[in-house]
Design a protein around this motif. Sequence first.
Motif, PDB file in Angstrom:
ATOM      1  N   VAL A 136       0.758  -1.180  -0.004  1.00  0.00           N
ATOM      2  CA  VAL A 136       0.275  -0.360  -0.072  1.00  0.00           C
ATOM      3  C   VAL A 136       1.223   1.534   0.309  1.00  0.00           C
ATOM      4  N   GLN A 137       2.075   1.031   0.756  1.00  0.00           N
ATOM      5  CA  GLN A 137       3.119   2.389   0.977  1.00  0.00           C
ATOM      6  C   GLN A 137       3.982   2.300  -0.997  1.00  0.00           C
ATOM      7  N   ALA A 138       3.288   1.653  -2.202  1.00  0.00           N
ATOM      8  CA  ALA A 138       3.809   1.481  -3.110  1.00  0.00           C
ATOM      9  C   ALA A 138       2.852   2.289  -3.894  1.00  0.00           C
ATOM     10  N   ASP A 139       1.194   2.108  -3.472  1.00  0.00           N
ATOM     11  CA  ASP A 139      -0.066   2.907  -3.594  1.00  0.00           C
ATOM     12  C   ASP A 139       0.129   4.377  -3.728  1.00  0.00           C
ATOM     13  N   GLY A 140       0.898   4.462  -1.961  1.00  0.00           N
ATOM     14  CA  GLY A 140       0.426   5.786  -1.428  1.00  0.00           C
ATOM     15  C   GLY A 140       1.638   6.819  -2.203  1.00  0.00           C
ATOM     16  N   GLU A 141       2.763   6.359  -2.865  1.00  0.00           N
ATOM     17  CA  GLU A 141       4.005   6.524  -3.850  1.00  0.00           C
ATOM     18  C   GLU A 141       3.662   6.771  -5.183  1.00  0.00           C
ATOM     19  N   MET A 142       2.891   6.333  -5.575  1.00  0.00           N
ATOM     20  CA  MET A 142       2.765   6.964  -6.862  1.00  0.00           C
ATOM     21  C   MET A 142       1.445   8.072  -6.599  1.00  0.00           C
ATOM     22  N   ILE A 143      -0.481   7.567  -5.600  1.00  0.00           N
ATOM     23  CA  ILE A 143      -0.583   8.757  -5.756  1.00  0.00           C
ATOM     24  C   ILE A 143       0.196  10.752  -5.323  1.00  0.00           C
ATOM     25  N   ALA A 144       0.736  10.023  -3.968  1.00  0.00           N
ATOM     26  CA  ALA A 144       1.539  11.176  -4.224  1.00  0.00           C
ATOM     27  C   ALA A 144       2.543  12.176  -5.418  1.00  0.00           C
ATOM     28  N   LEU A 145       2.836  11.394  -5.743  1.00  0.00           N
ATOM     29  CA  LEU A 145       4.045  11.679  -7.296  1.00  0.00           C
ATOM     30  C   LEU A 145       2.866  12.407  -7.512  1.00  0.00           C
ATOM     31  N   VAL A 146       1.592  11.464  -8.061  1.00  0.00           N
ATOM     32  CA  VAL A 146       0.259  12.415  -9.237  1.00  0.00           C
ATOM     33  C   VAL A 146       0.510  14.111  -8.567  1.00  0.00           C
ATOM     34  N   VAL A 147      -0.047  14.116  -7.761  1.00  0.00           N
ATOM     35  CA  VAL A 147      -0.180  14.995  -6.896  1.00  0.00           C
ATOM     36  C   VAL A 147       0.853  16.059  -6.550  1.00  0.00           C
ATOM     37  N   GLU A 148       1.558  15.451  -6.433  1.00  0.00           N
ATOM     38  CA  GLU A 148       3.166  16.817  -6.537  1.00  0.00           C
ATOM     39  C   GLU A 148       3.611  17.187  -8.166  1.00  0.00           C
ATOM     40  N   SER A 149       3.628  16.166  -8.621  1.00  0.00           N
ATOM     41  CA  SER A 149       3.303  16.942 -10.381  1.00  0.00           C
ATOM     42  C   SER A 149       2.602  17.437 -11.338  1.00  0.00           C
ATOM     43  N   LEU A 150       0.994  17.456 -10.858  1.00  0.00           N
ATOM     44  CA  LEU A 150      -0.035  18.382 -11.095  1.00  0.00           C
ATOM     45  C   LEU A 150       0.563  19.818 -10.452  1.00  0.00           C
ATOM     46  N   LEU A 151       0.711  19.659  -9.366  1.00  0.00           N
ATOM     47  CA  LEU A 151       0.895  20.813  -8.519  1.00  0.00           C
ATOM     48  C   LEU A 151       2.907  21.290  -9.209  1.00  0.00           C
ATOM     49  N   GLU A 152       3.780  20.972  -9.527  1.00  0.00           N
ATOM     50  CA  GLU A 152       4.477  21.135  -9.623  1.00  0.00           C
ATOM     51  C   GLU A 152       4.176  22.100 -11.492  1.00  0.00           C
ATOM     52  N   ALA A 153       3.719  20.772 -11.839  1.00  0.00           N
ATOM     53  CA  ALA A 153       3.583  21.674 -13.489  1.00  0.00           C
ATOM     54  C   ALA A 153       2.716  23.236 -13.372  1.00  0.00           C
ATOM     55  N   GLY A 154       1.662  23.427 -11.816  1.00  0.00           N
ATOM     56  CA  GLY A 154       1.262  24.701 -12.072  1.00  0.00           C
ATOM     57  C   GLY A 154      -0.489  24.621 -11.608  1.00  0.00           C
ATOM     58  N   LEU A 155      -0.823  23.389 -11.908  1.00  0.00           N
ATOM     59  CA  LEU A 155      -2.101  23.515 -11.753  1.00  0.00           C
ATOM     60  C   LEU A 155      -2.578  23.293  -9.819  1.00  0.00           C
ATOM     61  N   LYS A 156      -3.555  24.070  -9.326  1.00  0.00           N
ATOM     62  CA  LYS A 156      -3.561  24.000  -8.130  1.00  0.00           C
ATOM     63  C   LYS A 156      -5.091  23.962  -7.959  1.00  0.00           C
ATOM     64  N   ASP A 157      -6.123  23.768  -8.489  1.00  0.00           N
ATOM     65  CA  ASP A 157      -7.194  22.650  -8.427  1.00  0.00           C
ATOM     66  C   ASP A 157      -8.147  21.698  -8.892  1.00  0.00           C
ATOM     67  N   PHE A 158      -7.170  21.097  -8.082  1.00  0.00           N
ATOM     68  CA  PHE A 158      -7.900  19.904  -9.156  1.00  0.00           C
ATOM     69  C   PHE A 158      -8.199  18.736  -7.425  1.00  0.00           C
ATOM     70  N   GLN A 159      -8.560  17.358  -7.693  1.00  0.00           N
ATOM     71  CA  GLN A 159      -9.063  16.335  -7.076  1.00  0.00           C
ATOM     72  C   GLN A 159      -8.440  14.582  -8.104  1.00  0.00           C
ATOM     73  N   VAL A 160      -8.033  14.240  -6.701  1.00  0.00           N
ATOM     74  CA  VAL A 160      -7.007  12.826  -7.500  1.00  0.00           C
ATOM     75  C   VAL A 160      -8.507  11.594  -6.654  1.00  0.00           C
ATOM     76  N   SER A 161      -9.471  10.960  -7.624  1.00  0.00           N
ATOM     77  CA  SER A 161     -10.840  10.160  -7.392  1.00  0.00           C
ATOM     78  C   SER A 161      -9.996   8.690  -7.286  1.00  0.00           C
TER      79      SER A 161
END
Length: 370
Positions: A136-161
């Motif tokens: 489950v830690q690997a699952d968490g790493e993937m989703i955290a990486l998605v969030v951080e990548s989107l924030l890094e790209a400049g996107l602020k208002d989003f939701q990961v379902s």
Amino acid sequence: MNRQLLHTPEGVRDIYGKEYARKLAVEDLIHDRLRLYGYQDIQTPTFEFFDVFSREIGTTSSRELYKFFDKEGNTLVLRPDFTPSMARCAAKYFMDEDIPIRFCYAGNTFTNTGSLQGKLKEVTQMGAELIGDGSVQADGEMIALVVESLLEAGLKDFQVSIGQMEYFKGICAQAGLDEQTENELRSLISDKNIFGAEELLTGRGVAQSYCKMLLKVSEHFGSVEVLNEAKGLVNNPRSLEAVRRLENLYRVLQSYGVAKYVSFDLGMLSKYNYYTGIIFKAYTYGVGEPVVKGGRYDRLLGYFGKKAPAVGFAIVVDDLMSALERQKACAYEEDEIRVLTYHASDYEEKLLEARKLRAKGIRTVLRPDL
């Protein structure tokens, strides 16, 4: 001149100038984030053997693939997504590797959709795959990486379902559904066609108690509290374990500091058959489609001879760029280009000046004074 040659086929387009510069800048930002997590670059062929994306593996349907033949008569396809290619690579080059493998990639995918609805047939994807780690830690790493990548790209208002295929599959197994019925039901629930799903289950003679469970799957969406509701409606070990894993995943995401960007949706069921556990999609306003898709595919590598769990995601860069543009969130500003004009008499002087400017990192164009 045939003016038709100036146009692109339906579903593809040219990208140039400032728009392309912004796209490359966003790709660089995402790439830096992927590498920061230790992911190594990999490049796979633009086309593969047809069987890599076959129905058994569970990827894009055959009618949506761009198919052609090589001179030996083999059926080849332009890749519709990267995950099966990543699985093939891992099986080929890391067959005996027990340590988790981290890949990241960027490239274009091709889907021959019949109904465009404004969708491109060729899109750029960037993504990451973590192979050999079923935690489950690997699952968490993937989703955290998605969030951080989107924030890094400049996107602020989003939701990961986040969804869980095993929750749905556990109820299907308990209800005794055959594979065809399960696949049809998954498609109907994924499309939020509850009336169609109810008609299907009634027509197949499924017990009313199981019908109720299956139809309520689509109602389990929202904050982490919905997991308690979902857990209270099932009594089979497979579905209960799926919910427990989501609860553990949420705790991992809290540790990453990204829990505020996630929600849960147990009615989110992917059309890709290779997903086996968590699945997730990132949504933002201004774009009708998710800008990120991903999930766990623990059985996919087995088709290529290597038994290993895996989880990954793909960012649809073109959709992300549309969202950034509509939200005016792309902070990239292209450097000004300095223009030096010259005459035959002062060419050497202007060339020297241009070289000095370029040495300082200043973009410089040298052109004749017409």
